[in-house]
Write a protein that holds these residues in place. Structure first.
Motif, PDB file in Angstrom:
ATOM      1  N   ARG A  88      98.338  49.461  37.075  1.00 44.35           N
ATOM      2  CA  ARG A  88      98.682  48.262  37.849  1.00 44.35           C
ATOM      3  C   ARG A  88      98.277  48.365  39.315  1.00 44.35           C
ATOM      4  NH1 ARG A  88     104.757  46.765  35.561  1.00 44.35           N
ATOM      5  NH2 ARG A  88     104.114  46.230  33.419  1.00 44.35           N
ATOM      6  N   PHE A  89      97.840  49.541  39.745  1.00 46.47           N
ATOM      7  CA  PHE A  89      97.362  49.656  41.121  1.00 46.47           C
ATOM      8  C   PHE A  89      96.009  48.971  41.316  1.00 46.47           C
ATOM      9  CE2 PHE A  89      95.966  53.432  38.819  1.00 46.47           C
ATOM     10  CZ  PHE A  89      94.624  53.513  39.140  1.00 46.47           C
ATOM     11  N   LEU A  90      95.337  48.631  40.216  1.00 49.00           N
ATOM     12  CA  LEU A  90      94.087  47.873  40.311  1.00 49.00           C
ATOM     13  C   LEU A  90      94.405  46.392  40.544  1.00 49.00           C
ATOM     14  CD1 LEU A  90      92.052  49.529  37.403  1.00 49.00           C
ATOM     15  CD2 LEU A  90      91.798  49.916  39.859  1.00 49.00           C
ATOM     16  N   PRO A  91      93.510  45.644  41.197  1.00 49.78           N
ATOM     17  CA  PRO A  91      93.815  44.254  41.554  1.00 49.78           C
ATOM     18  C   PRO A  91      93.681  43.261  40.407  1.00 49.78           C
ATOM     19  CG  PRO A  91      91.634  44.832  42.335  1.00 49.78           C
ATOM     20  CD  PRO A  91      92.234  46.089  41.770  1.00 49.78           C
ATOM     21  N   ASP A  92      93.453  43.733  39.190  1.00 52.14           N
ATOM     22  CA  ASP A  92      93.235  42.841  38.059  1.00 52.14           C
ATOM     23  C   ASP A  92      93.770  43.521  36.799  1.00 52.14           C
ATOM     24  OD1 ASP A  92      92.376  40.816  36.424  1.00 52.14           O
ATOM     25  OD2 ASP A  92      90.237  41.089  36.800  1.00 52.14           O
ATOM     26  N   ARG A  93      94.120  42.726  35.797  1.00 52.36           N
ATOM     27  CA  ARG A  93      94.389  43.286  34.476  1.00 52.36           C
ATOM     28  C   ARG A  93      93.060  43.747  33.903  1.00 52.36           C
ATOM     29  NH1 ARG A  93      97.411  39.862  30.266  1.00 52.36           N
ATOM     30  NH2 ARG A  93      97.491  41.912  29.266  1.00 52.36           N
ATOM     31  N   VAL A  94      93.043  44.938  33.327  1.00 51.00           N
ATOM     32  CA  VAL A  94      91.765  45.536  32.950  1.00 51.00           C
ATOM     33  C   VAL A  94      91.785  46.054  31.525  1.00 51.00           C
ATOM     34  CG1 VAL A  94      91.206  46.189  35.332  1.00 51.00           C
ATOM     35  CG2 VAL A  94      92.434  47.810  33.844  1.00 51.00           C
ATOM     36  N   ASP A  95      90.578  46.239  31.002  1.00 52.37           N
ATOM     37  CA  ASP A  95      90.352  46.954  29.753  1.00 52.37           C
ATOM     38  C   ASP A  95      89.589  48.227  30.086  1.00 52.37           C
ATOM     39  OD1 ASP A  95      91.436  45.042  27.838  1.00 52.37           O
ATOM     40  OD2 ASP A  95      89.747  43.777  28.383  1.00 52.37           O
ATOM     41  N   ILE A  96      90.079  49.363  29.610  1.00 50.25           N
ATOM     42  CA  ILE A  96      89.370  50.615  29.825  1.00 50.25           C
ATOM     43  C   ILE A  96      88.133  50.642  28.942  1.00 50.25           C
ATOM     44  CG2 ILE A  96      89.531  53.131  29.747  1.00 50.25           C
ATOM     45  CD1 ILE A  96      92.552  52.860  30.010  1.00 50.25           C
ATOM     46  N   LYS A  97      87.022  51.040  29.528  1.00 46.80           N
ATOM     47  CA  LYS A  97      85.756  51.046  28.805  1.00 46.80           C
ATOM     48  C   LYS A  97      85.220  52.447  28.534  1.00 46.80           C
ATOM     49  CE  LYS A  97      84.969  46.607  28.307  1.00 46.80           C
ATOM     50  NZ  LYS A  97      84.773  46.000  26.980  1.00 46.80           N
ATOM     51  N   SER A  98      85.496  53.388  29.442  1.00 44.78           N
ATOM     52  CA  SER A  98      84.964  54.733  29.263  1.00 44.78           C
ATOM     53  C   SER A  98      85.704  55.681  30.196  1.00 44.78           C
ATOM     54  CB  SER A  98      83.457  54.762  29.540  1.00 44.78           C
ATOM     55  OG  SER A  98      82.906  56.041  29.309  1.00 44.78           O
ATOM     56  N   SER A  99      85.614  56.975  29.911  1.00 45.41           N
ATOM     57  CA  SER A  99      86.225  57.994  30.767  1.00 45.41           C
ATOM     58  C   SER A  99      85.289  59.185  30.859  1.00 45.41           C
ATOM     59  CB  SER A  99      87.588  58.430  30.216  1.00 45.41           C
ATOM     60  OG  SER A  99      87.433  59.096  28.978  1.00 45.41           O
ATOM     61  N   SER A 100      85.439  59.939  31.958  1.00 44.51           N
ATOM     62  CA  SER A 100      84.607  61.125  32.133  1.00 44.51           C
ATOM     63  C   SER A 100      85.217  62.023  33.200  1.00 44.51           C
ATOM     64  CB  SER A 100      83.175  60.732  32.525  1.00 44.51           C
ATOM     65  OG  SER A 100      82.344  61.865  32.677  1.00 44.51           O
ATOM     66  N   CYS A 101      85.672  63.205  32.829  1.00 43.01           N
ATOM     67  CA  CYS A 101      86.121  64.258  33.752  1.00 43.01           C
ATOM     68  C   CYS A 101      87.099  63.754  34.808  1.00 43.01           C
ATOM     69  CB  CYS A 101      84.907  64.903  34.419  1.00 43.01           C
ATOM     70  SG  CYS A 101      83.825  65.771  33.277  1.00 43.01           S
ATOM     71  N   GLY A 102      88.064  62.947  34.415  1.00 46.15           N
ATOM     72  CA  GLY A 102      89.102  62.487  35.333  1.00 46.15           C
ATOM     73  C   GLY A 102      88.911  61.087  35.867  1.00 46.15           C
ATOM     74  N   LEU A 103      87.746  60.493  35.656  1.00 46.70           N
ATOM     75  CA  LEU A 103      87.487  59.138  36.118  1.00 46.70           C
ATOM     76  C   LEU A 103      87.489  58.165  34.941  1.00 46.70           C
ATOM     77  CD1 LEU A 103      84.601  59.630  38.727  1.00 46.70           C
ATOM     78  CD2 LEU A 103      87.078  59.628  39.110  1.00 46.70           C
ATOM     79  N   LEU A 104      87.938  56.931  35.216  1.00 47.41           N
ATOM     80  CA  LEU A 104      87.901  55.857  34.234  1.00 47.41           C
ATOM     81  C   LEU A 104      87.025  54.729  34.768  1.00 47.41           C
ATOM     82  CD1 LEU A 104      91.692  55.404  33.310  1.00 47.41           C
ATOM     83  CD2 LEU A 104      90.029  56.906  32.203  1.00 47.41           C
ATOM     84  N   VAL A 105      86.337  54.038  33.880  1.00 47.65           N
ATOM     85  CA  VAL A 105      85.687  52.784  34.237  1.00 47.65           C
ATOM     86  C   VAL A 105      86.399  51.686  33.465  1.00 47.65           C
ATOM     87  CG1 VAL A 105      83.890  53.096  32.474  1.00 47.65           C
ATOM     88  CG2 VAL A 105      83.549  51.449  34.299  1.00 47.65           C
ATOM     89  N   CYS A 106      86.831  50.652  34.194  1.00 46.56           N
ATOM     90  CA  CYS A 106      87.592  49.548  33.615  1.00 46.56           C
ATOM     91  C   CYS A 106      86.885  48.238  33.914  1.00 46.56           C
ATOM     92  CB  CYS A 106      89.007  49.504  34.195  1.00 46.56           C
ATOM     93  SG  CYS A 106      89.911  51.059  34.059  1.00 46.56           S
ATOM     94  N   GLN A 107      87.138  47.246  33.081  1.00 49.28           N
ATOM     95  CA  GLN A 107      86.556  45.925  33.266  1.00 49.28           C
ATOM     96  C   GLN A 107      87.673  44.900  33.385  1.00 49.28           C
ATOM     97  OE1 GLN A 107      84.041  44.490  30.062  1.00 49.28           O
ATOM     98  NE2 GLN A 107      82.778  43.320  31.480  1.00 49.28           N
ATOM     99  N   GLY A 108      87.611  44.091  34.441  1.00 56.48           N
ATOM    100  CA  GLY A 108      88.626  43.081  34.663  1.00 56.48           C
ATOM    101  C   GLY A 108      88.567  41.975  33.626  1.00 56.48           C
ATOM    102  N   ARG A 109      89.709  41.334  33.400  1.00 53.54           N
ATOM    103  CA  ARG A 109      89.784  40.267  32.396  1.00 53.54           C
ATOM    104  C   ARG A 109      89.614  38.878  32.988  1.00 53.54           C
ATOM    105  NH1 ARG A 109      95.058  42.250  28.844  1.00 53.54           N
ATOM    106  NH2 ARG A 109      94.228  44.286  28.206  1.00 53.54           N
TER     107      ARG A 109
END
Length: 341
Positions: free
Chosen positions: A80-101
């Protein structure tokens, strides 16, 4: 050297982020050291243990399944710290990439452990929610900034064609590849994307794997064997690309098949009988994505098991509480201190 200096140099970099954030209160010196960007790079390079999974089903908020409540964790599992509701798309070594809805379906790169994040610039192609992504982040002690890359397989609107677009945190720009794949026809992407040694891989609904070489800017197609069980997972085992499938033959008996090589032929078959664990959650089974190594992660009956290929030992990693839905995706996560620039 004093004992505190030995610990600071030889112990702290190998600890998870949750523990390190607590240890900032030990002394002013530790607080300054743990908050420094250099230490974050060192810790992300030294600590790469599987800490848990981010889970998300269709139209639900993300959640975090930790493998150790005292050692691993994130302050806001729902992101919820992101400014949008998101879907997680991928992860790598501690990082996530998310896509806003909402709006332009913007991409966000974040680290949930320290809640640092960055909104990426708008890509050149239109990336709908059905686009597939692979995040590539390889921690290094040499780079002053934690550079990462993102490769997206995008369906062109109205055409049965997949094109590729790449983002580099070093240049902070998107680049469209000249390559376009039309051989797969009107297909969809299933499961997680997978990154290994400069290559991105996606499984498709046509039981074929689409591969993209990020360095040489070329793609290829790998066919899955006809006897391959459904709901499998791409993985790296013994530094080799493989596909792991699992099937259920008794109440708690499972057969794991590991396919490797350019032709993805069966190289190993494992018959397991897992002890039943009482759980109120839906029963089911699947292979979960894992990190590099010699272990297969299995979700069965709401519990998570690890099977070691080296010593053939089964370990219960999480004793129940995982609700299995057909739409739930699992993303492996490392409890890292690395900050998103």
């Amino acid at each position: 050297m004093e004992l505190k200096d030995v610990v600071e140099e030889n112990v702290l970099p190998f600890l998870p982020a949750k523990s390190l954030l607590r240890f900032r209160s030990v002394s002013k010196q530790w607080d300054v050291w743990i908050r420094s960007p250099f230490f974050a790079r060192q810790q992300s390079y030294s600590f790469q243990n599987l800490s848990g999974f981010f889970c998300q089903g269709f139209d639900t908020n993300p959640s975090f399944l930790t493998l150790n409540h005292s050692a691993y964790g994130v302050p806001t599992p729902s992101l919820r710290f992101l400014p949008d509701r998101v879907d997680i798309k991928s992860s790598s070594c501690g990082l996530l990439v998310c896509q806003g809805r909402t709006e332009n379906n913007s991409y966000y790169i974040c680290n949930p452990a320290n809640e640092t994040w960055k909104k990426l610039p708008e890509p050149n192609y239109y990336h709908g929610l059905e686009s597939a992504l692979v995040l590539a982040f390889e921690p290094s002690l040499l780079n002053l900034e934690p550079h990462y890359s993102l490769v997206c397989a995008v369906h062109l609107t109205g055409l049965a064609t997949v094109c590729f677009e790449l983002y580099s945190s070093e240049t902070r720009t998107w680049k469209c590849s000249a390559e376009m794949c039309a051989e797969l026809g009107d297909c969809s992407f299933t499961g997680n994307g997978f990154y290994m040694k400069g290559m991105a891989y996606w499984e498709t609904s046509r039981r074929k794997i689409l591969a993209f070489d990020m360095k040489n800017d070329v793609y290829g197609i790998i066919s899955l064997p006809s006897d391959c069980p459904p709901r499998g997972m791409l993985a790296e085992i013994r530094e080799e690309l493989c596909y792991i499938g699992i099937s259920n033959y008794l109440a708690w008996g499972y057969t794991i098949k590991i396919y490797t090589g350019a032709d993805l032929a069966v190289r190993q078959q494992i018959d397991l009988r897992l002890e039943p664990v009482v759980t109120k959650y839906v029963k089911g089974y699947r292979v979960l994505p894992s990190l590099r190594g010699d272990a297969v992660i299995i979700l069965a009956g709401g519990c998570i098991y690890s099977y070691s290929l080296k010593d053939e030992r089964v370990e219960l990693m999480s004793g129940g509480g995982v609700e299995i839905l057909s739409t739930t995706l699992f993303f492996p996560y490392v409890n890292s201190l690395i900050s998103v620039a």
